[in-house]
Design a protein around this motif. Structure first.
Motif, PDB file in Angstrom:
ATOM      1  N   GLY A  65      43.986  39.951  33.572  1.00 36.39           N
ATOM      2  CA  GLY A  65      43.967  38.264  33.781  1.00 36.39           C
ATOM      3  C   GLY A  65      43.709  37.461  34.837  1.00 36.39           C
ATOM      4  N   ALA A  66      43.784  38.240  36.075  1.00 33.15           N
ATOM      5  CA  ALA A  66      43.679  37.585  37.204  1.00 33.15           C
ATOM      6  C   ALA A  66      42.065  37.335  37.498  1.00 33.15           C
ATOM      7  CB  ALA A  66      44.011  38.282  38.442  1.00 33.15           C
ATOM      8  N   VAL A  67      41.351  38.299  37.325  1.00 30.75           N
ATOM      9  CA  VAL A  67      39.896  38.123  37.343  1.00 30.75           C
ATOM     10  C   VAL A  67      39.300  37.223  35.986  1.00 30.75           C
ATOM     11  CG1 VAL A  67      37.774  39.489  36.977  1.00 30.75           C
ATOM     12  CG2 VAL A  67      39.534  40.516  38.215  1.00 30.75           C
ATOM     13  N   SER A  68      39.997  37.163  34.950  1.00 25.94           N
ATOM     14  CA  SER A  68      39.525  36.342  33.843  1.00 25.94           C
ATOM     15  C   SER A  68      39.824  34.883  34.386  1.00 25.94           C
ATOM     16  CB  SER A  68      40.295  36.706  32.774  1.00 25.94           C
ATOM     17  OG  SER A  68      40.073  37.842  32.131  1.00 25.94           O
ATOM     18  N   VAL A  69      40.775  34.529  35.142  1.00 20.91           N
ATOM     19  CA  VAL A  69      41.098  33.227  35.792  1.00 20.91           C
ATOM     20  C   VAL A  69      39.801  33.065  36.801  1.00 20.91           C
ATOM     21  CG1 VAL A  69      42.597  31.942  37.389  1.00 20.91           C
ATOM     22  CG2 VAL A  69      43.423  33.308  35.593  1.00 20.91           C
ATOM     23  N   LEU A  70      39.612  33.946  37.632  1.00 18.21           N
ATOM     24  CA  LEU A  70      38.620  33.570  38.742  1.00 18.21           C
ATOM     25  C   LEU A  70      37.032  33.444  38.030  1.00 18.21           C
ATOM     26  CD1 LEU A  70      39.349  36.307  41.205  1.00 18.21           C
ATOM     27  CD2 LEU A  70      39.927  33.809  41.563  1.00 18.21           C
ATOM     28  N   ILE A  71      36.886  33.719  36.774  1.00 13.58           N
ATOM     29  CA  ILE A  71      35.508  33.776  36.340  1.00 13.58           C
ATOM     30  C   ILE A  71      34.752  32.344  36.248  1.00 13.58           C
ATOM     31  CG2 ILE A  71      34.066  34.018  34.385  1.00 13.58           C
ATOM     32  CD1 ILE A  71      35.602  36.899  34.059  1.00 13.58           C
ATOM     33  N   PRO A  72      35.590  31.324  35.561  1.00 16.02           N
ATOM     34  CA  PRO A  72      35.108  30.075  35.445  1.00 16.02           C
ATOM     35  C   PRO A  72      35.247  29.329  36.926  1.00 16.02           C
ATOM     36  CG  PRO A  72      37.417  30.184  34.651  1.00 16.02           C
ATOM     37  CD  PRO A  72      36.830  31.488  34.550  1.00 16.02           C
ATOM     38  N   ILE A  73      36.075  29.794  37.813  1.00 15.34           N
ATOM     39  CA  ILE A  73      36.126  28.929  39.134  1.00 15.34           C
ATOM     40  C   ILE A  73      34.813  29.581  39.899  1.00 15.34           C
ATOM     41  CG2 ILE A  73      37.410  28.914  41.235  1.00 15.34           C
ATOM     42  CD1 ILE A  73      39.608  29.542  39.894  1.00 15.34           C
ATOM     43  N   ILE A  75      31.737  30.420  38.748  1.00 15.40           N
ATOM     44  CA  ILE A  75      30.793  29.951  37.830  1.00 15.40           C
ATOM     45  C   ILE A  75      30.477  28.414  38.065  1.00 15.40           C
ATOM     46  CG2 ILE A  75      29.838  29.491  35.927  1.00 15.40           C
ATOM     47  CD1 ILE A  75      30.589  32.103  34.886  1.00 15.40           C
ATOM     48  N   THR A  76      31.875  27.772  38.167  1.00 13.26           N
ATOM     49  CA  THR A  76      31.481  26.180  38.326  1.00 13.26           C
ATOM     50  C   THR A  76      31.948  25.650  39.664  1.00 13.26           C
ATOM     51  OG1 THR A  76      34.148  25.994  37.830  1.00 13.26           O
ATOM     52  CG2 THR A  76      32.769  26.103  36.229  1.00 13.26           C
ATOM     53  N   GLY A  77      32.501  26.624  40.663  1.00 12.27           N
ATOM     54  CA  GLY A  77      32.747  26.226  42.125  1.00 12.27           C
ATOM     55  C   GLY A  77      33.965  25.644  42.230  1.00 12.27           C
ATOM     56  N   GLY A  78      35.040  25.460  41.220  1.00 13.78           N
ATOM     57  CA  GLY A  78      36.095  24.775  40.984  1.00 13.78           C
ATOM     58  C   GLY A  78      36.150  23.239  40.817  1.00 13.78           C
ATOM     59  N   ILE A  79      34.729  22.855  40.425  1.00 12.99           N
ATOM     60  CA  ILE A  79      34.696  21.256  40.277  1.00 12.99           C
ATOM     61  C   ILE A  79      35.706  20.334  39.590  1.00 12.99           C
ATOM     62  CG2 ILE A  79      32.976  21.331  38.419  1.00 12.99           C
ATOM     63  CD1 ILE A  79      31.783  19.079  39.772  1.00 12.99           C
ATOM     64  N   HIS A  80      36.125  21.387  38.572  1.00 12.00           N
ATOM     65  CA  HIS A  80      37.018  20.629  37.574  1.00 12.00           C
ATOM     66  C   HIS A  80      38.420  20.753  38.067  1.00 12.00           C
ATOM     67  CE1 HIS A  80      33.667  20.308  34.957  1.00 12.00           C
ATOM     68  NE2 HIS A  80      33.536  21.601  34.941  1.00 12.00           N
ATOM     69  N   LEU A  81      38.797  21.848  38.846  1.00 11.90           N
ATOM     70  CA  LEU A  81      40.190  22.031  39.345  1.00 11.90           C
ATOM     71  C   LEU A  81      40.253  21.052  40.487  1.00 11.90           C
ATOM     72  CD1 LEU A  81      40.476  25.984  39.628  1.00 11.90           C
ATOM     73  CD2 LEU A  81      41.820  24.329  38.392  1.00 11.90           C
ATOM     74  N   ASP A  82      39.193  20.484  41.286  1.00 11.41           N
ATOM     75  CA  ASP A  82      39.166  19.679  42.217  1.00 11.41           C
ATOM     76  C   ASP A  82      39.681  18.193  41.518  1.00 11.41           C
ATOM     77  OD1 ASP A  82      38.512  18.330  44.786  1.00 11.41           O
ATOM     78  OD2 ASP A  82      37.166  17.107  43.486  1.00 11.41           O
ATOM     79  N   GLY A  83      39.167  17.837  40.399  1.00  8.88           N
ATOM     80  CA  GLY A  83      39.673  16.872  39.655  1.00  8.88           C
ATOM     81  C   GLY A  83      41.190  17.012  39.224  1.00  8.88           C
ATOM     82  N   PHE A  84      41.403  17.800  38.870  1.00 11.67           N
ATOM     83  CA  PHE A  84      43.019  18.341  38.392  1.00 11.67           C
ATOM     84  C   PHE A  84      43.889  17.906  39.821  1.00 11.67           C
ATOM     85  CE2 PHE A  84      46.445  21.337  38.189  1.00 11.67           C
ATOM     86  CZ  PHE A  84      47.021  20.817  36.855  1.00 11.67           C
TER      87      PHE A  84
END
Length: 258
Positions: A65-73, A75-84
């Motif tokens: 589960g932990a690595v699954s969470v890291l995959i989109p981060i 690949i995207t660099g966390g750009i959407h989490l920044d907006g969140f």
């Protein structure tokens, strides 16, 4: 040539995948939102590859589960989490609309954003540790495509809260008719494949996505008078966690019924 430049622009903006440098001109971003779901397709493919490796090597649920969470981060660099995070800070301020918009533009992160981000990642890790069926994992992987398709579709159809900004850089030059048609077709295809892959988790996930879109419009218009780039990122993250919740619940119900 414009098509390829639009593709490169989409990946340059929404991912960390190396791409040829493209001149920052509006004509080069005309069809960029049409290619936004491809970033999700890449994330979904890597996600399924990782889950297959975990099943083969019998890795523990938490590591899976932990690595699954890291995959989109990654690949995207966390750009959407920044907006969140920016939206979390703005809403938690309980300030007037203009002040909220100003807070979202502030590059600094506040305590409420940190709390919201930690809670989000903990919940996401737990949920991705619960999904065990390969059919449900396929639904989750397709969710990365669906969330980006819906994000692009709402970007060109929902009212903008600001005249400039990251979102308007892509919506203003976008060919609206082609973008709407392309993303609508992708959404329809993804929806069908989800239902075929796993009827209950897939159906639940689609309901979750629809509810998120409705909430996104209400929430954005009420608090900000429209959407922004940060709100688009917030929506994408909320959509993905909602899809995940509904898909896992659907999987559990399917297990009870069989």
């Amino acid at each position: 040539m414009i098509i390829l430049k639009s593709l490169a622009s989409a990946f340059l903006m929404y991912s960390k995948i190396p791409m040829p440098k493209v001149e920052w001109r509006e004509e080069n971003r005309r069809y960029s939102l049409c290619f936004f779901p491809l970033v999700g397709a890449l994330i979904g493919a890597v996600f399924l590859l990782w889950r297959s490796v975990c099943a083969l090597c019998e890795f523990g649920l938490f590591l899976t589960g932990a690595v699954s969470v890291l995959i989109p981060i990654l690949i995207t660099g966390g750009i959407h989490l920044d907006g969140f995070c920016d939206v979390a800070d703005a809403v938690s301020s309980r300030a007037e609309r203009e002040k909220k918009l100003a807070i979202m533009s502030d590059p600094h992160i506040g305590a409420f954003a940190v709390i919201s981000l930690c809670a989000y990642l903990i919940l996401q890790t737990a949920l991705l540790s619960e999904a065990k069926n390969i059919r449900t994992e396929i639904v989750i992987a397709l969710g990365f495509v669906l969330s980006r398709s819906l994000s692009g579709l709402t970007a060109v159809n929902f009212k903008s809260a600001k005249k400039d900004g990251a979102l308007s850089n892509f919506t203003r030059p976008a060919h609206k008719r082609i973008t709407v048609i392309t993303l609508s077709v992708v959404i329809a295809i993804i929806g069908v494949v989800m239902l075929i892959s796993s009827p209950l988790p897939g159906g639940f996930a689609l309901v979750g996505a629809a509810l998120t879109v409705a909430w996104y419009r209400y929430f954005s218009y009420k608090n900000f008078g429209g959407i922004t780039g940060d709100l688009a990122g917030w929506f994408l993250q909320v959509c993905e966690i909602t899809l995940l919740i509904f898909a896992v619940v659907g999987e559990k119900i399917a297990e009870v019924l069989t």
